[in-house]
Structures are given as structure tokens and as C-alpha cells.
Design an enzyme around this catalytic site. Structure first.
Site, PDB file in Angstrom:
ATOM      1  N   LYS A  44       9.113 -13.940 -23.525  1.00 30.00           N
ATOM      2  CA  LYS A  44       9.338 -15.056 -22.600  1.00 30.00           C
ATOM      3  C   LYS A  44       8.620 -15.470 -21.328  1.00 30.00           C
ATOM      4  CE  LYS A  44      11.315 -15.442 -24.998  1.00 30.00           C
ATOM      5  NZ  LYS A  44      12.083 -16.127 -26.719  1.00 30.00           N
ATOM      6  N   GLY A  47       1.084 -16.085 -23.678  1.00 31.90           N
ATOM      7  CA  GLY A  47      -0.054 -15.211 -23.754  1.00 31.90           C
ATOM      8  C   GLY A  47      -0.094 -14.257 -22.740  1.00 31.90           C
ATOM      9  N   ASP A 102      13.483 -22.011 -26.673  1.00 32.69           N
ATOM     10  CA  ASP A 102      12.120 -21.946 -26.097  1.00 32.69           C
ATOM     11  C   ASP A 102      11.151 -23.699 -26.364  1.00 32.69           C
ATOM     12  OD1 ASP A 102      10.212 -20.392 -25.422  1.00 32.69           O
ATOM     13  OD2 ASP A 102       8.916 -21.460 -27.116  1.00 32.69           O
ATOM     14  N   GLU A 106      10.514 -25.152 -22.276  1.00 33.18           N
ATOM     15  CA  GLU A 106       8.885 -25.292 -21.570  1.00 33.18           C
ATOM     16  C   GLU A 106       9.460 -26.499 -21.494  1.00 33.18           C
ATOM     17  OE1 GLU A 106       6.920 -22.693 -25.010  1.00 33.18           O
ATOM     18  OE2 GLU A 106       7.450 -24.491 -25.849  1.00 33.18           O
ATOM     19  N   GLU A 138       4.995 -29.215   1.013  1.00 27.97           N
ATOM     20  CA  GLU A 138       6.176 -29.154   1.072  1.00 27.97           C
ATOM     21  C   GLU A 138       6.991 -29.533  -0.335  1.00 27.97           C
ATOM     22  OE1 GLU A 138       8.510 -28.620   3.614  1.00 27.97           O
ATOM     23  OE2 GLU A 138       7.468 -29.318   5.245  1.00 27.97           O
ATOM     24  N   GLU A 142       4.783 -23.930  -0.726  1.00 27.26           N
ATOM     25  CA  GLU A 142       6.022 -23.365  -0.763  1.00 27.26           C
ATOM     26  C   GLU A 142       7.023 -23.083  -0.970  1.00 27.26           C
ATOM     27  OE1 GLU A 142      10.422 -23.889   2.688  1.00 27.26           O
ATOM     28  OE2 GLU A 142       8.541 -25.074   2.597  1.00 27.26           O
ATOM     29  N   SER A 164      17.260 -21.440   6.714  1.00 24.41           N
ATOM     30  CA  SER A 164      17.834 -21.358   7.276  1.00 24.41           C
ATOM     31  C   SER A 164      18.864 -22.702   7.053  1.00 24.41           C
ATOM     32  CB  SER A 164      16.603 -22.671   8.649  1.00 24.41           C
ATOM     33  OG  SER A 164      16.055 -23.667   7.168  1.00 24.41           O
TER      34      SER A 164
END
Length: 245
Positions: A44, A47, A102, A106, A138, A142, A164
């Protein structure tokens, strides 16, 4: 595939890391002979991540499945391969479930949706006068340098609990809005995967003689966009990169 098939001997194991070729055999032409084991161990991760984690003594979780057991030892072989590539842990699936999840992942949260949502938020902030640095921090920085690490460590609720109160309230409320907004897109995506349409697109694109040139053009467009040029600048300013200058 014809060259691989011609060299298969009775009792061999045909190992896949993806269910793609077997599940969409009408399009790929991959139909294994009945005298070989057909098995799957699907890490998962990319490579590159599998190799990096292996060398670091860590691992990437993998799913496993047996499509055809000609020898009576197919599951043993599958588990051995999973351990050999350094899987963090192994969980059972089928070839169908593996490729359906999968391809959806993706195109969805892992890559396609992630990039699309990031671009939408970055563009919105820029439209309203925020600087490239502020918009990128932002939107991406972060997330990758703080929040997703908290999720990785102990779950989404733990990340929320360690932010927060303004972030908590806003995120708890708006996650429902975003879920409702994208559910129709995910339904459309999954149907496109199940129907084989995504397979057709992939095979058609990857079979083109100028595939590499077209791919590089698309990646260059992304790399040279304002958002990711801002990202390169922001990454260069991380403390761990100061010594590299």
C-alpha cells in the site's frame, strides 16, 4: 505477456503486485495457464516507499490474495513473498477488491482528489489577495509538516483533539459539507473503475508512442504552476534544508 507466458513451467508461481492484469483480462490479454500458482502481494505505497522503508528496517502494509492454486502451496508462497518484501503487516483481499480499491484510491483521496482540493483552496486564497507563501502554507505545508503526522501517529480524532478549538469546530462542521459534495464524484469514479473504463484510459495512454513526452508535459505544467513553485520555495526554507545551501 506472451514472452512471460512462454517461459512459465508447471509449478511456477506468477506473482502480481496489482490485480489489474488479471481482473481486466479482456483488455490486457493476460490469462495464466492452469498449471501455475497465481498470487498477489500488493504493497500500500509506491515502489520507492517500499524500497526506502525496507532499507530502513520498516515496512509498508500489503494486501494479499490467491487467484489460482495449482500446487497447493500458493498461500504459503504468497505469505513468504509478503514477508520478503518487508510488509508491515498483511491483510487478505481478492484480485478484484484490490484493483477496485487501488484505482479508486489513486484517483481519489491518495492523489487525484488531494491534488484537486489543494489547487482549489490555493486558487481561492490567491483570488482573495493572500500571498503565494500564505496560500501554500495554509493549504499544503501545514498538512504535510504537522497535521497529517498527527493523524499518522494516532488517528484523525487525535489530530482534532490536538488542534485549536477554532480549528476543531470548523473542521467538525465542514467535513460533512465536503463529504456530501464529493460523494457523487466518488460514485462516478467507482463505477468508472468497475466498468473497466479507467483501465481502457490507462492502457490507451500508456501504449502511445509519445506517452513519456505527454506525461512530462503534464508534470511540468504542475511543477511550474505558481502553487508548486511557491511550494519549492517554502520547502527550501525549512530548517532542515538550511545546511544544504
Amino acid at each position: 505477456w506472451p514472452k512471460v507466458k512462454a517461459n512459465l513451467k508447471k509449478g511456477d508461481a506468477l506473482y502480481f503486485s496489482h490485480g489489474f492484469s488479471i481482473v481486466y483480462k479482456e483488455q490486457t490479454g493476460v490469462v495464466p495457464p492452469d498449471y501455475v500458482d497465481v498470487i498477489l502481494v500488493a504493497p500500500k505505497g509506491s515502489g520507492a516507499s517500499v524500497r526506502t522503508n525496507f532499507l530502513a528496517g520498516s515496512g509498508i502494509n500489503s494486501s494479499f490474495a490467491v487467484f489460482q492454486d495449482a500446487t497447493g502451496r500458493a498461500e504459503q508462497r504468497t505469505m513468504a513473498l509478503g514477508i520478503a518484501i518487508g510488509s508491515g503487516y498483511l491483510f487478505p483481499t481478492t484480485f478484484e477488491k484490490e484493483v477496485h480499491s487501488d484505482l479508486t484510491g489513486e484517483r481519489g483521496v491518495l492523489m487525484g482528489a488531494l491534488a484537486g482540493v489543494m489547487e482549489a483552496q490555493y486558487n481561492l486564497l490567491r483570488k482573495h489577495g493572500h500571498s503565494p507563501s500564505e496560500a501554500f502554507n495554509e493549504t499544503v505545508e501545514e498538512l504535510t509538516q504537522s497535521l497529517i503526522r498527527l493523524v499518522d501517529k494516532n488517528g484523525m480524532d487525535w489530530m482534532y483533539a490536538n488542534c485549536s478549538t477554532t480549528a476543531q469546530r470548523g473542521a467538525l462542521d465542514w467535513r460533512h459539507q465536503f463529504r456530501k459534495a464529493v460523494e457523487p464524484v466518488f460514485d462516478w469514479l467507482y463505477e468508472s473503475v468497475i466498468s473497466g473504463e479507467q483501465t481502457r484510459i490507462v492502457i490507451e495512454a500508456n501504449s502511445a508512442k509519445d506517452y513519456r513526452q505527454k506525461l512530462e508535459k503534464e508534470l511540468k505544467e504542475m511543477r511550474e504552476s505558481e502553487m508548486w513553485r511557491a511550494g519549492a520555495a517554502v520547502r527550501s526554507l525549512r530548517p532542515e534544508n538550511w545546511k544544504k545551501k
